[in-house]
Design a protein around this motif. Structure first.
Motif, PDB file in Angstrom:
ATOM      1  N   TYR A 156      38.709  46.593 -85.894  1.00 45.99           N
ATOM      2  CA  TYR A 156      38.699  47.707 -86.275  1.00 45.99           C
ATOM      3  C   TYR A 156      39.489  47.274 -88.384  1.00 45.99           C
ATOM      4  O   TYR A 156      40.145  46.194 -87.842  1.00 45.99           O
ATOM      5  CB  TYR A 156      39.763  48.049 -86.035  1.00 45.99           C
ATOM      6  CG  TYR A 156      39.085  48.866 -84.566  1.00 45.99           C
ATOM      7  CD1 TYR A 156      38.367  50.043 -84.727  1.00 45.99           C
ATOM      8  CD2 TYR A 156      39.553  49.149 -83.504  1.00 45.99           C
ATOM      9  CE1 TYR A 156      37.494  50.816 -83.434  1.00 45.99           C
ATOM     10  CE2 TYR A 156      39.419  49.067 -81.843  1.00 45.99           C
ATOM     11  CZ  TYR A 156      38.438  50.554 -82.455  1.00 45.99           C
ATOM     12  OH  TYR A 156      38.090  50.809 -81.471  1.00 45.99           O
ATOM     13  N   CYS A 212      26.098  49.717 -78.214  1.00 42.62           N
ATOM     14  CA  CYS A 212      25.910  50.698 -79.199  1.00 42.62           C
ATOM     15  C   CYS A 212      25.600  50.458 -80.876  1.00 42.62           C
ATOM     16  O   CYS A 212      25.474  49.425 -80.984  1.00 42.62           O
ATOM     17  CB  CYS A 212      27.096  51.177 -80.092  1.00 42.62           C
ATOM     18  SG  CYS A 212      28.198  51.800 -80.857  1.00 42.62           S
ATOM     19  N   TRP A 259      31.193  49.276 -77.477  1.00 43.32           N
ATOM     20  CA  TRP A 259      30.873  50.300 -77.828  1.00 43.32           C
ATOM     21  C   TRP A 259      32.472  50.491 -78.410  1.00 43.32           C
ATOM     22  O   TRP A 259      33.547  50.564 -77.558  1.00 43.32           O
ATOM     23  CB  TRP A 259      30.846  51.685 -76.636  1.00 43.32           C
ATOM     24  CG  TRP A 259      30.359  53.001 -76.894  1.00 43.32           C
ATOM     25  CD1 TRP A 259      31.646  54.031 -77.653  1.00 43.32           C
ATOM     26  CD2 TRP A 259      29.244  53.912 -76.920  1.00 43.32           C
ATOM     27  NE1 TRP A 259      31.313  54.759 -78.831  1.00 43.32           N
ATOM     28  CE2 TRP A 259      29.481  54.935 -78.042  1.00 43.32           C
ATOM     29  CE3 TRP A 259      27.904  52.838 -76.966  1.00 43.32           C
ATOM     30  CZ2 TRP A 259      28.407  55.297 -78.613  1.00 43.32           C
ATOM     31  CZ3 TRP A 259      27.053  54.105 -78.138  1.00 43.32           C
ATOM     32  CH2 TRP A 259      26.891  55.310 -78.307  1.00 43.32           C
ATOM     33  N   PRO A 260      32.847  51.829 -79.795  1.00 42.43           N
ATOM     34  CA  PRO A 260      34.461  51.634 -80.181  1.00 42.43           C
ATOM     35  C   PRO A 260      34.768  52.516 -79.502  1.00 42.43           C
ATOM     36  O   PRO A 260      34.520  53.934 -79.370  1.00 42.43           O
ATOM     37  CB  PRO A 260      34.065  51.886 -81.421  1.00 42.43           C
ATOM     38  CG  PRO A 260      32.437  51.424 -82.147  1.00 42.43           C
ATOM     39  CD  PRO A 260      31.732  51.366 -80.619  1.00 42.43           C
ATOM     40  N   LYS A 261      36.216  52.544 -78.462  1.00 34.79           N
ATOM     41  CA  LYS A 261      37.320  53.452 -78.569  1.00 34.79           C
ATOM     42  C   LYS A 261      37.637  54.306 -79.311  1.00 34.79           C
ATOM     43  O   LYS A 261      38.115  55.553 -79.124  1.00 34.79           O
ATOM     44  CB  LYS A 261      38.062  52.765 -77.394  1.00 34.79           C
ATOM     45  CG  LYS A 261      37.301  51.536 -76.452  1.00 34.79           C
ATOM     46  CD  LYS A 261      38.893  51.060 -75.918  1.00 34.79           C
ATOM     47  CE  LYS A 261      38.631  50.376 -74.499  1.00 34.79           C
ATOM     48  NZ  LYS A 261      37.678  49.562 -74.218  1.00 34.79           N
ATOM     49  N   ARG A 262      37.704  53.762 -80.797  1.00 35.25           N
ATOM     50  CA  ARG A 262      37.914  54.953 -81.503  1.00 35.25           C
ATOM     51  C   ARG A 262      36.932  55.707 -82.377  1.00 35.25           C
ATOM     52  O   ARG A 262      37.390  56.183 -83.099  1.00 35.25           O
ATOM     53  CB  ARG A 262      39.198  53.690 -82.368  1.00 35.25           C
ATOM     54  CG  ARG A 262      40.078  53.824 -81.649  1.00 35.25           C
ATOM     55  CD  ARG A 262      41.071  52.239 -82.717  1.00 35.25           C
ATOM     56  NE  ARG A 262      41.771  53.081 -83.904  1.00 35.25           N
ATOM     57  CZ  ARG A 262      42.549  52.418 -84.416  1.00 35.25           C
ATOM     58  NH1 ARG A 262      43.078  51.435 -84.763  1.00 35.25           N
ATOM     59  NH2 ARG A 262      43.268  53.645 -85.563  1.00 35.25           N
ATOM     60  N   GLU A 263      36.397  55.629 -81.608  1.00 35.23           N
ATOM     61  CA  GLU A 263      34.694  56.073 -82.014  1.00 35.23           C
ATOM     62  C   GLU A 263      34.955  58.045 -83.532  1.00 35.23           C
ATOM     63  O   GLU A 263      34.726  58.035 -84.656  1.00 35.23           O
ATOM     64  CB  GLU A 263      33.802  57.159 -80.642  1.00 35.23           C
ATOM     65  CG  GLU A 263      32.656  57.428 -81.146  1.00 35.23           C
ATOM     66  CD  GLU A 263      31.671  57.565 -80.338  1.00 35.23           C
ATOM     67  OE1 GLU A 263      31.140  58.769 -80.870  1.00 35.23           O
ATOM     68  OE2 GLU A 263      32.022  57.962 -79.028  1.00 35.23           O
TER      69      GLU A 263
END
Length: 140
Positions: A106, A82, A40-44
């Protein structure tokens, strides 16, 4: 805003990726295309602020898709994943070489290749190998 970059493994060209996204397995419950990933991207928040996923095909970034949302998916093994839900349609970009990597990464907006001129949208896309060759010599 931040983008993601992902290898489209086993894809021969943009048309193959588009065809794959038409399959039921590659669709969210609302019919939008999606890509399911373990992490799951931390920078959602930044991704959902206008980010796209840039697809690497045959060693070059060749197209992108705006990201609509991130959905939680629980696999048959009980593991949380995700689903990156995408806007339908692939936007061709100026081919940019990219070495293989695993998962997604990213991609800062300033490092992303530019979209091809929309006036060229009706043109037949270049074969993946030719796009890579042209990118190698700096033509695209």
């Amino acid at each position: 805003m931040i983008n993601l970059i992902k290898l489209s493994v086993g894809t021969e060209g943009i048309e193959d990726l588009a065809a794959w996204q038409q399959t039921p397995r590659a669709r969210a419950s609302d019919g939008l295309p999606r890509h399911v990933t373990r992490m799951w991207p931390k920078r959602e928040t930044e991704i959902l602020d206008g980010g796209s996923i840039y697809w690497v095909i045959k060693g070059a970034i060749q197209c992108r898709q705006p990201i609509v949302r991130l959905d939680e998916v629980i696999g048959g093994d009980g593991i949380r994943r995700c689903a990156i839900v995408l806007k339908p349609g692939l936007i061709p970009v100026a081919a940019s070489l990219k070495r293989p990597f695993q998962g997604w990464r990213y991609l800062k907006p300033e490092d992303a290749p530019i979209d091809l001129d929309p006036a060229r949208a009706s043109e037949q896309p270049l074969p993946a190998e030719l796009s890579v060759a042209l990118a190698e010599i700096g033509v695209l």
